[in-house]
Write a protein that holds these residues in place. Structure first.
Motif, PDB file in Angstrom:
ATOM      1  N   VAL A   1     -15.585  44.271  -3.886  1.00  0.00           N
ATOM      2  CA  VAL A   1     -14.418  43.666  -3.245  1.00  0.00           C
ATOM      3  C   VAL A   1     -14.696  43.443  -1.763  1.00  0.00           C
ATOM      4  O   VAL A   1     -14.396  42.377  -1.201  1.00  0.00           O
ATOM      5  CB  VAL A   1     -13.174  44.554  -3.445  1.00  0.00           C
ATOM      6  CG1 VAL A   1     -11.996  44.018  -2.627  1.00  0.00           C
ATOM      7  CG2 VAL A   1     -12.801  44.642  -4.918  1.00  0.00           C
TER       8      VAL A   1
ATOM      9  N   TYR B   1      -6.274  34.298   0.678  1.00  0.00           N
ATOM     10  CA  TYR B   1      -5.714  34.493  -0.665  1.00  0.00           C
ATOM     11  C   TYR B   1      -6.251  33.426  -1.624  1.00  0.00           C
ATOM     12  O   TYR B   1      -6.632  33.736  -2.751  1.00  0.00           O
ATOM     13  CB  TYR B   1      -4.196  34.430  -0.624  1.00  0.00           C
ATOM     14  CG  TYR B   1      -3.560  34.509  -1.995  1.00  0.00           C
ATOM     15  CD1 TYR B   1      -3.466  35.726  -2.660  1.00  0.00           C
ATOM     16  CD2 TYR B   1      -3.090  33.361  -2.636  1.00  0.00           C
ATOM     17  CE1 TYR B   1      -2.910  35.804  -3.928  1.00  0.00           C
ATOM     18  CE2 TYR B   1      -2.528  33.428  -3.894  1.00  0.00           C
ATOM     19  CZ  TYR B   1      -2.440  34.651  -4.537  1.00  0.00           C
ATOM     20  OH  TYR B   1      -1.901  34.729  -5.805  1.00  0.00           O
TER      21      TYR B   1
ATOM     22  N   ILE C   1      -9.820  34.276  -2.491  1.00  0.00           N
ATOM     23  CA  ILE C   1      -9.903  35.460  -3.344  1.00  0.00           C
ATOM     24  C   ILE C   1      -9.579  35.100  -4.797  1.00  0.00           C
ATOM     25  O   ILE C   1     -10.192  35.616  -5.734  1.00  0.00           O
ATOM     26  CB  ILE C   1      -8.952  36.561  -2.824  1.00  0.00           C
ATOM     27  CG1 ILE C   1      -9.483  37.161  -1.520  1.00  0.00           C
ATOM     28  CG2 ILE C   1      -8.783  37.673  -3.864  1.00  0.00           C
ATOM     29  CD1 ILE C   1      -8.519  38.128  -0.864  1.00  0.00           C
ATOM     30  N   GLN C   2      -8.604  34.215  -4.986  1.00  0.00           N
ATOM     31  CA  GLN C   2      -8.225  33.796  -6.334  1.00  0.00           C
ATOM     32  C   GLN C   2      -9.412  33.236  -7.108  1.00  0.00           C
ATOM     33  O   GLN C   2      -9.508  33.392  -8.324  1.00  0.00           O
ATOM     34  CB  GLN C   2      -7.127  32.728  -6.268  1.00  0.00           C
ATOM     35  CG  GLN C   2      -5.817  33.202  -5.681  1.00  0.00           C
ATOM     36  CD  GLN C   2      -5.128  34.241  -6.570  1.00  0.00           C
ATOM     37  OE1 GLN C   2      -5.156  35.436  -6.289  1.00  0.00           O
ATOM     38  NE2 GLN C   2      -4.545  33.782  -7.651  1.00  0.00           N
TER      39      GLN C   2
ATOM     40  N   LEU D   1     -12.427  36.702  -7.261  1.00  0.00           N
ATOM     41  CA  LEU D   1     -12.214  38.031  -7.825  1.00  0.00           C
ATOM     42  C   LEU D   1     -11.305  37.958  -9.047  1.00  0.00           C
ATOM     43  O   LEU D   1     -10.362  37.159  -9.064  1.00  0.00           O
ATOM     44  CB  LEU D   1     -11.576  38.966  -6.784  1.00  0.00           C
ATOM     45  CG  LEU D   1     -12.449  39.447  -5.623  1.00  0.00           C
ATOM     46  CD1 LEU D   1     -11.600  40.199  -4.602  1.00  0.00           C
ATOM     47  CD2 LEU D   1     -13.594  40.336  -6.116  1.00  0.00           C
TER      48      LEU D   1
ATOM     49  N   SER E   1      -8.241  39.155 -11.487  1.00  0.00           N
ATOM     50  CA  SER E   1      -6.882  39.493 -11.051  1.00  0.00           C
ATOM     51  C   SER E   1      -6.712  40.966 -10.719  1.00  0.00           C
ATOM     52  O   SER E   1      -6.049  41.325  -9.745  1.00  0.00           O
ATOM     53  CB  SER E   1      -5.876  39.082 -12.132  1.00  0.00           C
ATOM     54  OG  SER E   1      -6.177  39.746 -13.360  1.00  0.00           O
TER      55      SER E   1
ATOM     56  N   ARG F   1      -8.142  41.916  -7.181  1.00  0.00           N
ATOM     57  CA  ARG F   1      -7.601  41.313  -5.966  1.00  0.00           C
ATOM     58  C   ARG F   1      -6.712  42.312  -5.230  1.00  0.00           C
ATOM     59  O   ARG F   1      -5.868  42.963  -5.852  1.00  0.00           O
ATOM     60  CB  ARG F   1      -6.796  40.054  -6.315  1.00  0.00           C
ATOM     61  CG  ARG F   1      -7.644  38.968  -6.941  1.00  0.00           C
ATOM     62  CD  ARG F   1      -6.797  37.867  -7.529  1.00  0.00           C
ATOM     63  NE  ARG F   1      -7.603  36.998  -8.390  1.00  0.00           N
ATOM     64  CZ  ARG F   1      -7.121  36.231  -9.343  1.00  0.00           C
ATOM     65  NH1 ARG F   1      -5.802  36.217  -9.573  1.00  0.00           N
ATOM     66  NH2 ARG F   1      -7.925  35.494 -10.073  1.00  0.00           N
TER      67      ARG F   1
ATOM     68  N   GLN G   1       1.091  41.576  -1.747  1.00  0.00           N
ATOM     69  CA  GLN G   1       1.070  40.341  -2.523  1.00  0.00           C
ATOM     70  C   GLN G   1       2.400  40.198  -3.249  1.00  0.00           C
ATOM     71  O   GLN G   1       2.667  40.903  -4.230  1.00  0.00           O
ATOM     72  CB  GLN G   1      -0.089  40.346  -3.524  1.00  0.00           C
ATOM     73  CG  GLN G   1      -0.250  39.046  -4.269  1.00  0.00           C
ATOM     74  CD  GLN G   1      -1.411  39.092  -5.245  1.00  0.00           C
ATOM     75  OE1 GLN G   1      -2.385  39.788  -5.022  1.00  0.00           O
ATOM     76  NE2 GLN G   1      -1.301  38.350  -6.328  1.00  0.00           N
TER      77      GLN G   1
END
Length: 632
Positions: free
Chosen positions: A511, A556, A559-560, A563, A565, A568, A608
């Motif tokens: 991550v 964001y 990241i979508q 990574l 779900s 994240r 989030q």
């Protein structure tokens, strides 16, 4: 696999233009490929594919073992090797520091003067301990070398430590003397009254004229002695030729402390034999040469710089450009200026260098090889391409461990390998482990099981009891690794850094690597935090944003795409400063304990939201999350 129709089409084209012999050749090649890639014969393919790598590694391992045999047979010490090079190559440059050259004969003479001065002044005896607290410079090396010549063990103290951790590190070594650099005088002043009462303090200033350090004697009655004039007036004769003590292969040389990512620093015993093994293993496995000139800016109080770097000079006769501290923008500029052929790194340094603006010196230097540990797979290719590096010698080992491995053939992301053909050649094994806890998974006999390639999390095992048979023991590194079918090993995470969320295991290192990439190589620390009433830990990332330019929306969206779900981060903490160790390891324990409570944290916090965007966390939002009114 190619379809039958496509295969027939290719065959028809070959027949039309080149005739039947080409079609026959195609069929034979396809048949061999099918056999070798089939499950039954796959191992044969793996053996053939990895044979050149394994044979090259075996030849280097034989050289390493032979050299260690000779060191042991002749009962050599590191100081003996320095004496050898000072005699054979007296005018060869050993160190270049701030444009000043130190030859091997000068290093030998200065270390002898240190030995003579402290032996006469403090009557130090073999087995006594002296703590050394100083920034990088050639004198640092000369001081512990000189002390080793009279049998004194040097505790290498992290020059970033202050107050209680500093006094702990000095006292725990039972030091009779503390030698410190004048640049660290304030740090010593803060804690000197907490040192053992009989401990003597010596200050090094770099000025040989007699003077007193600027210590505030009103706060303490402890006298501070100026070291430089004592050394400059002492004999430069080798004390080992005049005294009864003669350091040997198995004698203790120094104490090196762990980085201190958790708790207070802990000392590891480094003998001459251990020093020899570590630096010789790097030299042989990475493929260095005695004529190489190294560029090193790693701290000399740790294994990487103090042994893996300095050892190439003292044991292998290399030259070294030594820098006081790391500078991302100056690394390759200085490497070019001093005609360096090899550079040292720690993974985070590579990321910092990539974040600097491009410069012509990035690729016009003479550095062919860089070696170190922690270069992330996500930036590996970018790094070698931008900085024109021919070979990356990524290695894996621990200061307190008993084995090391290295990447010898530039497999991107690999920290080393285990031969699939002859895994017994090198004394390391990997065993099945629980990916969340890092605990070895045992069979019905209570023993560990060697794990093959595939999707398993693997624990790199080199102290656990009852490993492969009752009563045996092995050192366990605390790292989770993965091995592919060719035996290459890839770092996954530190034990305890992996956490579970939504029934899945999340690797914090992965991550961190992804997020750092998408936010321009900034520092990012990932960890799991508890939410009342929910199983596992939710992902949280602390991001360094000194200039307040972090774009959470863009982050964001990136990241979508990068990574899954469950990996994240649910929470974001934006920092203006980030606590790190002297070797650029990020400290996350305190961050993890603090969680995401806005009543105790002054930094900006985000979560989030259901909309998918990161929204600010205030006390009301925090309570709703903890009470389950906001589901994550």
């Amino acid at each position: 696999m190619i379809s039958l129709a496509s295969f027939c089409a290719v065959a028809a084209i070959l027949w039309y233009f080149f005739g039947w012999p080409s079609v026959v050749q195609l069929v034979i090649v396809a048949a061999v490929a099918y056999i070798l890639t089939g499950k039954r014969y796959r191992f044969i393919y793996v053996v053939i594919r990895t044979a050149p790598r394994d044979l090259r590694a075996l030849s280097r391992l034989i050289k390493l073992r032979w050299r260690m045999y000779k060191y042991r047979k002749n009962n050599l010490s590191v100081a003996d090797m320095l004496g050898h090079y000072a005699s054979k190559y007296p005018n060869r440059v050993a160190f270049i520091f701030e444009d000043k050259e130190w030859t091997f004969s000068q290093v030998e003479a200065y270390s002898n003067q240190v030995a003579a001065a402290l032996k006469e002044k403090e009557n130090l005896k073999p087995g006594d301990t002296v703590s050394l607290f100083m920034e990088n410079r050639p004198e640092y090396v000369c001081i512990w070398l000189g002390l080793s010549k009279i049998g004194v063990i040097t505790a290498l103290i992290n020059h970033n430590l202050r107050r209680q951790p500093l006094s702990h590190s000095v006292n725990i070594a039972a030091s009779k003397v503390l030698i410190y650099g004048s640049e660290l005088e304030e740090a010593v002043e803060e804690m000197r009254d907490s040192l053992e009462p009989n401990m003597k303090l010596y200050c090094w200033t770099g000025k040989t004229e007699s003077m007193e350090p600027n210590a505030n004697t009103e706060k303490s009655t402890r006298k501070i002695i100026h070291l430089d004039p004592l050394v400059s007036s002492a004999s430069s004769a080798n004390p080992s030729t005049e005294e009864a003590f003669k350091g040997g292969f198995d004698d203790c040389l120094m104490y090196i402390y762990t980085s201190g990512t958790t708790g207070l620093p802990k000392a590891a015993v480094i003998t001459n034999s251990r020093y020899f093994f570590f630096c010789t293993a790097i030299f042989e496995l990475v493929g260095l040469k005695g004529t190489d000139r190294l560029y090193t800016c790693l701290p000399l109080y740790h294994t990487a710089g103090g042994i893996g770097g300095i050892g190439q000079v003292l044991v292998n006769g290399c030259s070294m450009v030594l820098r006081r501290k790391f500078s991302a923008s100056s690394y390759f500029k200085e490497a070019k200026k001093y005609n360096c052929t090899v550079g040292q790194y720690i993974g985070e340094m590579c990321r910092y260098m990539l974040s600097t603006p491009p410069h012509p010196d990035d690729s016009t230097h003479s550095v062919r090889t860089v070696y170190g540990n922690g270069l992330r797979p996500q930036i590996w290719s970018q790094f070698v391409e931008r900085f024109n590096i021919s070979h990356v010698g990524e290695f894996y080992g621990a200061t307190e461990g008993n084995a090391n491995i290295a990447n010898i053939d530039d497999k991107v992301g690999a920290i080393g390998f285990i031969s699939r053909t002859a895994p017994f050649v090198y004394p390391i094994s990997i065993v099945r482990a629980d990916p969340a806890t890092g605990d070895p998974i045992r069979n019905d006999k209570g023993l560990c099981t060697v794990c093959g390639p595939g999707k398993y999390y693997l624990n790199f095992t080199l102290l656990i009891i009852d490993v492969f048979k009752k009563g045996d023991a092995a050192f366990i590194s605390g790292d989770i690794l993965v091995m592919d079918e060719f035996g290459y090993l890839f770092f996954k995470d530190r034990t305890g850094d992996t956490f579970r969320w939504k029934g899945e295991n999340v690797s914090t290192s992965e991550v961190e690597a992804v997020i750092s990439n998408v936010i321009g190589y900034r520092d990012a620390v990932a960890y799991g935090v508890e939410i009342r009433g929910q199983e596992g830990r939710a992902g949280m990332v602390a991001i360094l944003d000194k200039d307040k330019t972090l774009d959470l929306v863009a982050m964001y969206e990136a990241i979508q795409k990068s990574l899954p779900s469950y990996a994240r981060p649910i929470f974001i903490r934006v920092l203006t400063e980030l606590d790190m160790t002297g070797t650029y390891k990020l400290k996350k324990v305190d961050l993890q304990k603090e969680g995401f409570d806005p009543m105790t944290i002054k930094d900006n916090l985000y979560y989030q939201a259901a909309s998918g965007k990161y929204e600010p966390i205030n006390p009301d939002v925090y309570d709703q999350i903890q009470n389950g009114k906001i589901r994550l």
